[in-house]
Scaffold this active site. Structure first.
Site, PDB file in Angstrom:
ATOM      1  N   GLY A 118      86.164  19.974  34.860  1.00 23.09           N
ATOM      2  CA  GLY A 118      85.826  21.384  34.898  1.00 23.09           C
ATOM      3  C   GLY A 118      85.786  21.935  36.304  1.00 23.09           C
ATOM      4  N   CYS A 119      84.785  22.783  36.588  1.00 18.34           N
ATOM      5  CA  CYS A 119      84.694  23.466  37.878  1.00 18.34           C
ATOM      6  C   CYS A 119      84.538  22.507  39.050  1.00 18.34           C
ATOM      7  CB  CYS A 119      83.530  24.458  37.861  1.00 18.34           C
ATOM      8  SG  CYS A 119      83.751  25.825  36.698  1.00 18.34           S
ATOM      9  N   ALA A 120      84.035  21.308  38.823  1.00 18.56           N
ATOM     10  CA  ALA A 120      83.876  20.329  39.899  1.00 18.56           C
ATOM     11  C   ALA A 120      85.174  19.578  40.187  1.00 18.56           C
ATOM     12  CB  ALA A 120      82.776  19.329  39.545  1.00 18.56           C
ATOM     13  N   GLY A 121      86.216  19.832  39.401  1.00 20.00           N
ATOM     14  CA  GLY A 121      87.428  19.026  39.482  1.00 20.00           C
ATOM     15  C   GLY A 121      88.151  19.092  40.808  1.00 20.00           C
ATOM     16  N   LEU A 141      79.911  22.631  41.190  1.00 20.99           N
ATOM     17  CA  LEU A 141      79.121  22.188  40.042  1.00 20.99           C
ATOM     18  C   LEU A 141      79.998  22.253  38.807  1.00 20.99           C
ATOM     19  CD1 LEU A 141      75.969  24.306  40.877  1.00 20.99           C
ATOM     20  CD2 LEU A 141      76.099  21.810  41.040  1.00 20.99           C
TER      21      LEU A 141
END
Length: 340
Positions: free
Chosen positions: A132-135, A327
């Site tokens: 997700g956004c941490a990728g 995050l």
């Protein structure tokens, strides 16, 4: 490094009116929730399909077709530009790491991109899903480890996310409305090498996953496709928990937060940025490049932090040491230390 965005521009005001037509009278508390479109700090976003495509409900096959078509195109554009800036031919790439959580493709995007990018037949392919956004941050950290494992080789990392494909007209939830107000599409690529001639040196990376936090962020999958999971308490969670996690991750990298000259953060939303500034003890408005990326591109998930990093480096680096962070689902914080 380089970034790429699709050609179709979604004006935030136009999206807000489309959401009003789709949700008003069907979603409870629509009137209370609708101001989110004005409060996100977003002016426009880019999407792999024109605005009218999103005005009707789409099936999983239709979303997947858009993912494959748009995802490969963005992969090729971002990777090609990054390689050009590095002065490296595609045939010189030894390992390619692909980060994407907004569609399902087997074979994955980098294999499909080989029809347009002349990678060698023996290239090592490392697709990463579910971050997700941490990728973007985690993918870059893992790619750095791979680059160090084989000194002299070239590693390419590409993060591609088509978040707009998760827009749903059948879900009358506050999370779905917030996603409609936030998400955009984009890609970012970085070329890594141990040759020592890059724009920044990756020092180390770390992650922190909070227990019993699966419901904070992620995807729910059903017959129509992905449905977003957002906990509205994310800013409060960030304010209460991120500083301790960042201190722990920095310590594992042999650093203190005071050693960081500039935090480079994933701009998940305006309220999240405010919470990050407060949690990290930064002056109000310090995350200016983050707000600029959010205003022009929205939340693109994994590539977004790399869009911010590109701006920070172009503006002079922000100091000797940067801390790139994001995050994502897990619920997980990911951090990466860079020396400029």
């Amino acid at each position: 490094m380089a970034t790429a965005a699709p050609e179709h521009v979604l004006d935030q005001g136009e999206v807000a009116e489309a959401a009003r037509a789709a949700f008003e009278g069907r979603l409870r508390d629509f009137g209370r929730l609708f101001p989110v479109f004005a409060n996100t700090g977003i002016l426009e976003r880019q999407a792999v399909r024109p605005m009218d495509w999103y005005r009707s409900q789409k099936s999983w096959p239709e979303r997947t077709e858009a993912y494959l078509d748009g995802g490969v195109d963005l992969f090729v554009r971002a990777a090609t530009r990054a390689l050009e800036l590095a002065g490296i031919e595609p045939q010189a790439v030894d390992t390619v790491v692909t980060v994407s959580s907004t569609g399902v493709a087997t074979p994955s995007l980098e294999a499909r991109a080989m029809a347009r990018l002349p990678f060698r037949a023996d290239i090592a392919r490392v697709p990463l899903f579910g971050l997700g956004c941490a990728g973007g941050v985690t993918g870059l950290s893992l790619a750095a480890r791979l680059a160090r494992a084989r000194p002299g080789e070239t590693t390419l990392v590409v993060a591609v996310e088509l978040c707009t494909l998760a827009f749903r007209l059948d879900e009358m939830t506050s999370a779905n409305l917030v996603a409609t107000a936030l998400f955009g599409d984009g890609a970012a690529a970085c070329v890594l090498s141990t040759a020592g001639h890059g724009r920044a040196a990756i020092e180390d990376g770390a992650e922190h996953t909070w227990p019993d936090s699966l419901a904070i962020m992620g995807w729910r999958v059903d017959a129509e496709g992905f449905g977003v999971i957002f906990d509205r308490s994310i800013p409060a969670f960030v304010l209460a928990n991120v500083r301790a996690a960042m201190e722990g991750m920095a310590a594992r990298m042999g650093l203190a937060l005071a050693d960081v000259d500039r935090f480079v953060c994933h701009p998940g939303g305006a309220k999240v940025l405010e919470a990050l500034e407060a949690a990290l003890g930064l002056p109000e408005g310090a995350l200016d490049h983050e707000r600029a990326v959010l205003a022009r591109h929205g939340n693109m998930s994994a590539p977004t932090a790399l869009f911010v990093l590109e701006r920070v480096l172009a503006a002079g680096g922000g100091g000797r040491r940067l801390m790139l962070s994001a995050l994502g689902p897990g619920f997980t914080a990911s951090a990466l230390s860079l020396a400029t």
